[in-house]
Write an enzyme that holds these catalytic residues in place. Structure first.
Site, PDB file in Angstrom:
ATOM      1  N   GLY A 104     -52.598-110.355 -60.292  1.00 45.71           N
ATOM      2  CA  GLY A 104     -52.957-109.252 -61.190  1.00 45.71           C
ATOM      3  C   GLY A 104     -54.044-109.636 -62.165  1.00 45.71           C
ATOM      4  O   GLY A 104     -54.267-108.960 -63.163  1.00 45.71           O
ATOM      5  N   ASP A 151     -59.952-102.434 -61.642  1.00 47.04           N
ATOM      6  CA  ASP A 151     -60.215-103.880 -61.581  1.00 47.04           C
ATOM      7  C   ASP A 151     -61.708-104.160 -61.478  1.00 47.04           C
ATOM      8  O   ASP A 151     -62.274-104.926 -62.269  1.00 47.04           O
ATOM      9  CB  ASP A 151     -59.534-104.510 -60.358  1.00 47.04           C
TER      10      ASP A 151
HETATM   11  O1  PMV Z   1     -54.718-105.744 -59.148  1.00 47.54           O
HETATM   12  P1  PMV Z   1     -53.484-105.606 -59.956  1.00 47.54           P
HETATM   13  O2  PMV Z   1     -52.323-106.367 -59.480  1.00 47.54           O
HETATM   14  O3  PMV Z   1     -53.778-105.744 -61.429  1.00 47.54           O
HETATM   15  O4  PMV Z   1     -52.949-104.116 -59.795  1.00 47.54           O
HETATM   16  C1  PMV Z   1     -53.767-103.032 -59.851  1.00 47.54           C
HETATM   17  C2  PMV Z   1     -53.167-101.986 -60.698  1.00 47.54           C
HETATM   18  C3  PMV Z   1     -52.587-100.804 -59.988  1.00 47.54           C
HETATM   19  O5  PMV Z   1     -52.634 -99.749 -60.938  1.00 47.54           O
HETATM   20  C4  PMV Z   1     -51.147-101.075 -59.607  1.00 47.54           C
HETATM   21  C5  PMV Z   1     -53.353-100.412 -58.748  1.00 47.54           C
HETATM   22  C6  PMV Z   1     -54.740 -99.864 -59.026  1.00 47.54           C
HETATM   23  O6  PMV Z   1     -55.525 -99.822 -58.071  1.00 47.54           O
HETATM   24  O7  PMV Z   1     -55.049 -99.468 -60.156  1.00 47.54           O
END
Ligand code: PMV
Length: 315
Positions: A104, A151
């Site tokens: 994450g 992200d």
């Molecule tokens: O990449 P991570 O593990 O931080 O998760 C992404 C966050 C989610 O909201 C679960 C998925 C998304 O695409 O926004």
């Protein structure tokens, strides 16, 4: 294409989601910040022949053409080439990252952003951030299936953001320094699976899940207001409420809950899981005095890795 440089390097930071994960996939807002103490680094050099990718952290050495087209590194290179509309000179690409994988912390997005920027710089071109972000989003789809785009956006712009899928990003004002402690369960966070699980439960019980997403959006608004006011206790409360809603979505685990509880018991203002859940990281907001004690409590509670960082105030 003529390569004006012998060797270039680009870096991109890790990231953490402060509030709003999962609901952000359903067009609710979310808040994310860069974590520059971990980063991806990509170096591109002239080579005698071919196009070689080396990523020793993941044990990869390969000729570009030997990777399948859907491999995230190959896809990033191919998309960059299409954006630049040119052929590559012979080169070697070295990828190194201190960002934990599947935790994450945005490792996939950071590698893509650094790779795209290094390749463009090597051939003497700079792609605008909007284009880097769009390419990184395409690659995120290979990692995550149906990513919200948060992200790649926070990693590309490398500043605190409020993000909404249908509206893009806005800068997130931070009035005073926010000490954070980030702790890893040591279990990989299966983002694609977690996002799919929420989707299946949402399809089965749409009204219940829509209400949970709305309640998360309320906590995102509270967290945003607290950051703007420099009110860390209020920020902690919003994160605690967000964690309870993530538990209700079914994405927390006993390990994540144990770390969240340990941080709160050690004096954190608030704590929650961060990212997809099912493993990966949690984060705690503390004051500067409690930061070491919270970190220690998280280690004692079984965290595989603990990272102390401070979100600086925005100018
Ligand atoms: O990449 P991570 O593990 O931080 O998760 C992404 C966050 C989610 O909201 C679960 C998925 C998304 O695409 O926004």
């Amino acid at each position: 294409m003529r390569a004006p440089f012998h060797s270039v390097e680009a870096r991109a930071p890790g990231k953490i989601i402060l509030a709003g994960e999962h609901a952000v996939v359903y067009d609710r807002p979310a808040l994310a910040v860069p974590v520059p103490s971990v980063q991806a680094r990509v170096q591109v050099r002239r080579a005698p022949a071919g196009f070689t990718l080396r990523a020793p952290d993941i044990g990869l050495t390969a000729a570009l053409d030997d990777l399948p087209p859907a491999h995230p590194l190959r896809r990033a290179v191919d998309l960059t080439q299409a954006a630049l509309q040119a052929a590559w000179p012979p080169l070697e690409v070295r990828i190194a990252s201190s960002i934990p994988v599947a935790a994450g912390l945005g490792s996939g997005a950071a590698v893509t952003v650094a790779l795209v920027r290094a390749l463009a710089a090597f051939v003497g071109r700079a792609l605008p951030p909007r284009q880097v972000n769009a390419l990184a989003y395409e690659v995120e789809k290979l990692h995550h299936g149906t990513p919200s785009g948060i992200d790649n956006t926070v990693v590309t712009y490398a500043r605190p953001i409020r993000y909404r899928k249908s509206r893009g990003w806005q800068p997130l004002p931070v009035a005073r320094a926010v000490p954070l402690v980030i702790a890893d369960t040591g279990r990989a966070a299966p983002t694609r699976e977690m996002v799919l699980g929420v989707r299946q439960r949402w399809q089965a019980q749409p009204a219940r899940y829509e209400a949970l997403f709305d309640a998360i959006a309320d906590q995102v608004a509270a967290a945003q207001a607290a950051l703007a006011a420099g009110d860390l206790p209020a920020l902690g409360q919003a994160l605690n409420a967000n964690h309870a809603l993530l538990q209700a979505l079914g994405v927390s685990t006993p390990e994540l809950d144990a770390l969240v509880n340990a941080a709160r018991a050690a004096g954190a203002y608030g704590a929650k899981l961060s990212g997809a859940g099912g493993g990966g990281n949690m984060l705690a907001v503390t004051d500067a005095t409690h930061q070491p004690a919270v970190a220690q409590a998280l280690r004692a509670a079984g965290a595989a890795r603990v990272l102390c960082t401070t979100l600086p105030p925005t100018p």
